[in-house]
Design an enzyme around this catalytic site. Structure first.
Site, mmCIF file in Angstrom:
data_model
loop_
_atom_site.group_PDB
_atom_site.id
_atom_site.type_symbol
_atom_site.label_atom_id
_atom_site.label_comp_id
_atom_site.label_asym_id
_atom_site.label_seq_id
_atom_site.Cartn_x
_atom_site.Cartn_y
_atom_site.Cartn_z
ATOM 1 N N GLU B 226 0.854 -1.188 0.000
ATOM 2 C CA GLU B 226 0.000 0.000 0.000
ATOM 3 C C GLU B 226 0.892 1.241 0.000
ATOM 4 O O GLU B 226 2.093 1.137 0.198
ATOM 5 C CB GLU B 226 -0.974 -0.019 1.190
ATOM 6 C CG GLU B 226 -0.311 -0.224 2.537
ATOM 7 C CD GLU B 226 -1.324 -0.490 3.648
ATOM 8 O OE1 GLU B 226 -2.253 0.319 3.782
ATOM 9 O OE2 GLU B 226 -1.176 -1.492 4.375
ATOM 10 N N LYS B 228 2.747 4.507 1.108
ATOM 11 C CA LYS B 228 3.241 5.075 2.360
ATOM 12 C C LYS B 228 2.843 6.547 2.324
ATOM 13 O O LYS B 228 3.423 7.339 1.581
ATOM 14 C CB LYS B 228 4.767 4.905 2.446
ATOM 15 C CG LYS B 228 5.353 5.367 3.764
ATOM 16 C CD LYS B 228 6.813 4.973 3.860
ATOM 17 C CE LYS B 228 7.458 5.326 5.178
ATOM 18 N NZ LYS B 228 6.775 6.243 6.058
#
Lengths: 345, 563
Positions: B226, B228
């Site tokens: 995912e 950051k």
């Protein structure tokens, strides 16, 4: 008779034309009267120097045997007459041999106090109050924020830190003439008996103090110690060496600085000090104002330091006061450039 | 109070974290209860006194000192409350013989009315010395500023026994000064305090930076990824008390309660559990850059205007607890399914789910990291600072466990800049010139400072730079040296940084985020260093949504993660 007929302030320093002498002149003159051995007051190259024996000895140690054409020692309390002007020297309590100089003519007495303090100091004669008509006072700490408090309490702080960080070396920056020896004497008075290490620049003056019978205990040189030896110890060094590469020979040093300036946090922080010790050889605000009152003088001349505030205070007390703009007297800690720095001591 | 004052005094000057810890634990060990507990409260910022305002104290000193002397002193000292502490006039004959303890100060201030306050403060000031007065004024006005975080103070308290700060954070919200039961537990004299707090902090799970060599051993199919997000990591915890009252708190990554600064977010935490996520500012559905978030962070007072201009948002990563059930031992994918369901039920625009990045192999992820805008981040790409790689089966393990979570940050921006000024460091570095101000060239052929850095180099490089500074000093200002910097002579640094923002405080008009020295360019003459224009281009790029870092004129871009 006006006081200015006896003593005037000139670019060279205080000058007594009638007596043919200057007090603490900043450049060479014929006849100099020296209050004490700090380099901004005692300079080399005068024709004749009149000072206490200790001040003469200190000048000789710092500048070599030929620091003046001729010298004459004067004892505390002794009076000499120079061309009709009477001069006498009295303890100033600042450093070993330091004196206030009383100048008297036609019944008018002016006391040039040089640098002085009224606090206890086991390494020199205590300040003596000399009643006078005109009192010339320093104003190094001439602001009411400066109260030096109990020096022994500051030493306790240092010793607690030494106990808490036994693997680190405590380096105490202190002016090499007077302050360093006073700090050592206070450390001894607190019962600390281990060796106190010295930077090479401290050696000559410290040995002189010891010869004069001031007990400072065992004071070996850092030069002869290994890094491991220095863990958990106290070393006295000139303030300028605190940020010097010299510190790299110490294990994780704690940078301490013994000075009245340490009262102000911004000053301590500017110097990168981790443990400021408020110990001063100058009178603090309370000392200055109490001394001024006690002399009974009706006129006050204020030199080197925070003249404005002290002159203002005198005025509120109904005293006539003015600043004397004498250049060349500084903050001795700032001018304590270490002659011995080059030798890696 | 005197020992506490001495402690604050030492802490204010001591730069080293471990030494600060030693000073505090020494104090806690040698100070009896309840005094040490109130000291802990002061150090963790738990105390506040409503009436003790700076103007109360100012009025006091004005009544007691000559205004001319106060003015001269204030100018000299540079800080009003320090000036007051130093010049407070004390008549030794009238000095009260009892020095107040922190316990006295705290208990009396909490019961005292506004009108009685000035006289009480004056009595205390009369009784204390300079350092004591300084500490008292800091204590009552609520700003200690001695370089100690609440976390560090708790760490010191924990060190009296072998309690880690995380263990203290867990029970902290249920504790109150003077923390008798906490010290009893830490020192092994009592039971662990029971926390009946329904919304406690749970220590966060942190990641390791991934290295080029790590990928070969990792199977892409076992991982999720995912974005950051470039905000502030937070934990949103909420629950219901036995009396039925709902409690909601927002914690920082280290467990400090920051709910007070984000009431707009705290009020939408209508669940029972703990969500790990990123605090962001969203405007019209778009994530704003860290530069924008920064304007909301660290504000003491939260005004409706601030909330309207900088609306806080939570982007959720993980779910640790739900309705009393500890989910931390479940695999990441299962926790995520529970999180999705929870967010759907909550249905608030203030909280959303951090999307997964679809990828089948590391090459695809590499491309996504290089260009987040085209890989799903869209208009929010500006607020992406890399990717997070998480094992599908990873439990939620507090601390920084190995092999479960990785962070893969974007390459930093890099420019070549010229060393202009060097300043001595502090503590162990106090004999080294270790803080550097560097600049780039303007069109007019002048160097203009663009930043300051004091790390990134090795100890050996520090010695080399120190030697260079000492040999090439052109002037000195206190602890600062100006170093030779002309077209032909000087030292060029390769400077890496994470971001750039416009700044009116800097002559160059820009300020760098997280700058550090990435390489020494002894080989490069200063004339070949970068120009201000390069930074301006980077800035425009950042403001328009961050694409790949532009090529700096002088510097080659370093590829730290070739795949």
């Amino acid at each position: 008779m006006r006081p200015e007929d006896i003593l005037i302030s000139t670019p060279l320093g205080l000058c007594c034309k009638r007596g043919g002498f200057h007090i603490d002149p900043v450049r060479p003159v014929e006849q100099a009267l020296i209050t004490h051995g700090h380099s901004d007051h005692a300079r080399a190259g005068h024709g004749a120097v009149l000072a206490t024996q200790e001040t003469l000895d200190i000048m000789r140690l710092r500048y070599g045997a030929n620091f003046a054409g001729s010298t004459q020692a004067i004892a505390y309390g002794e009076t000499l007459t120079l061309d009709g002007v009477q001069v006498s020297f009295h303890p100033a309590g600042h450093v070993l041999g330091s004196a206030q100089i009383a100048v008297e003519a036609d019944g008018l007495r002016i006391v040039a106090s040089g640098d002085y303090k009224d606090a206890r100091d086991p390494t020199c004669a205590p300040f003596e109050l000399v009643p006078c008509d005109v009192f010339i006072t320093e104003a190094t700490f001439g602001l009411p924020v400066f109260r030096h408090g109990d020096a022994q309490g500051e030493i306790d702080k240092l010793l607690r830190s030494v106990a808490l960080f036994p693997e680190r070396a405590h380096m105490v920056g202190a002016y090499s003439l007077g302050k360093a020896q006073r700090v050592m004497a206070l450390i001894r008075a607190a019962g600390y008996e281990r060796p106190i290490y010295l930077h090479g620049a401290m050696e000559t003056i410290t040995r002189y103090y010891q010869q004069r019978g001031i007990d400072l205990g065992e004071t070996p040189l850092v030069r002869d110690a290994t890094k491991a030896d220095l863990a958990g110890t106290i070393t006295l060094c000139p303030p300028s060496s605190l940020q010097d590469r010299w510190t790299r020979r110490f294990p994780d040093p704690v940078s301490c600085f013994a000075s009245g300036w340490m009262r102000v946090r911004a000053r301590a922080r500017q110097r990168g000090v981790e443990l400021p010790l408020v110990i001063s050889d100058h009178a603090d605000w309370d000392g200055l104002t109490a001394t001024i009152k006690a002399t009974g003088a009706s006129e006050i001349w204020v030199t080197h330091g925070q003249e404005d505030a002290l002159v203002h205070w005198c005025t509120t007390q109904g005293l006539r006061a003015r600043p004397l703009d004498i250049v060349g007297y500084g903050d001795e800690e700032e001018t304590d450039v270490v002659a011995a720095q080059g030798d890696g001591a | 109070m005197n020992r506490f004052a001495e402690l604050l005094d030492r802490l204010a000057y001591e730069p080293g974290r471990n030494n600060k810890l030693r000073l505090m634990s020494d104090y806690f060990r040698n100070t009896p209860a309840p005094e040490r507990g109130y000291a802990l409260a002061a150090l963790t910022g738990t105390l506040s006194f409503q009436h003790a305002k700076p103007n109360v104290i100012r009025t006091l000193i004005e009544q007691r000192t000559d205004p001319v002397l106060f003015g001269l002193s204030r100018d000299y000292v540079g800080d009003t409350s320090e000036t007051i502490a130093l010049m407070w006039p004390v008549d030794p004959a009238k000095r009260p013989n009892a020095i107040p303890s922190i316990t006295d100060v705290v208990t009396i201030l909490n019961t005292l009315g506004k009108l009685e306050l000035p006289a009480q403060l004056a009595r205390w000031l009369d009784a204390l010395d300079e350092t004591g007065r300084w500490a008292l004024l800091k204590l009552v006005t609520g700003a200690l500023r001695v370089g100690v975080s609440a976390r560090l103070a708790k760490t010191a308290a924990g060190s009296l026994g072998d309690k880690a700060p995380d263990e203290i954070e867990l029970i902290w919200p249920g504790l109150a000064p003077p923390y008798l039961e906490l010290f009893a537990w830490v020192e092994g004299r009592g039971e662990r305090p029971q926390t009946d707090d329904p919304a406690p902090f749970r220590p966060a799970m942190l990641s390791h930076a991934i290295e080029e060599t790590d990928f070969a051993a990792l199977d892409a199919r076992e991982f999720c990824a995912e974005w950051k997000w470039d905000g502030t990591r937070v934990q949103a915890a909420a629950g219901t008390r036995p009396d039925g009252r709902h409690v909601a708190r927002l914690y920082s990554r280290t467990g400090e309660d920051i709910s007070g600064s984000f009431p707009d977010l705290a009020e939408v935490l209508g669940f029972d559990g703990a969500i790990d996520g990123e605090l962001l500012i969203l405007r019209e559905g778009r994530v704003q850059s860290f530069n924008v978030l920064q304007q909301r962070l660290n504000r003491k007072t939260v005004t409706p205007k601030l909330i309207a201009e900088f609306p806080a948002h939570l982007r959720a990563y993980d779910l640790l607890f739900e309705n009393g059930e500890d989910l931390r031992t479940l695999p990441f994918t299962e926790r995520r399914t529970r999180l999705e369901a929870l967010l759907k039920r909550l249905d608030t625009p203030r909280i959303d789910l951090s999307p997964l990045i679809p990828f089948a192999d590391w090459e695809t992820l590499t491309a996504a990291r290089a260009d987040p805008a085209s890989a799903g981040a869209g208009a929010d790409a500006e607020a992406v600072e890399g990717v997070m790689i998480k094992r599908r089966d990873a439990p939620y393990v507090p601390g920084r466990p190995k092999g479960l979570w990785w962070k893969w940050k974007r390459d930093p921006f890099i420019v070549d800049a010229v060393l202009m000024y060097a300043q001595r460091g502090s503590g162990k570095r106090s004999s080294y010139y270790s803080d550097y101000t560097f600049g780039v060239w303007t069109d007019g052929g002048e160097l203009v400072p663009v930043g300051k850095a004091y790390f990134g180099f090795t100890d050996a490089e520090l010695l080399e730079i120190d030697r260079f500074v000492r040999k090439h000093t052109v002037s000195r200002f206190g602890p600062v040296r100006e170093v030779v910097h002309d077209q032909g002579q000087g030292l060029v640094f390769e400077v890496a940084f994470e971001g750039l923002q416009r700044s009116t405080r800097h002559k160059s008009g820009v300020a760098m985020r997280f700058p550090r020295i990435s390489r020494l360019r002894w080989d490069k003459p200063p004339r070949d260093a970068d120009r201000l224009e390069t930074l301006e281009k980077i800035l425009v790029k950042i403001e328009q949504g961050r694409g790949p870092a532009p090529e700096a004129t002088g510097a080659e871009k370093r590829d730290r993660m070739p795949l």
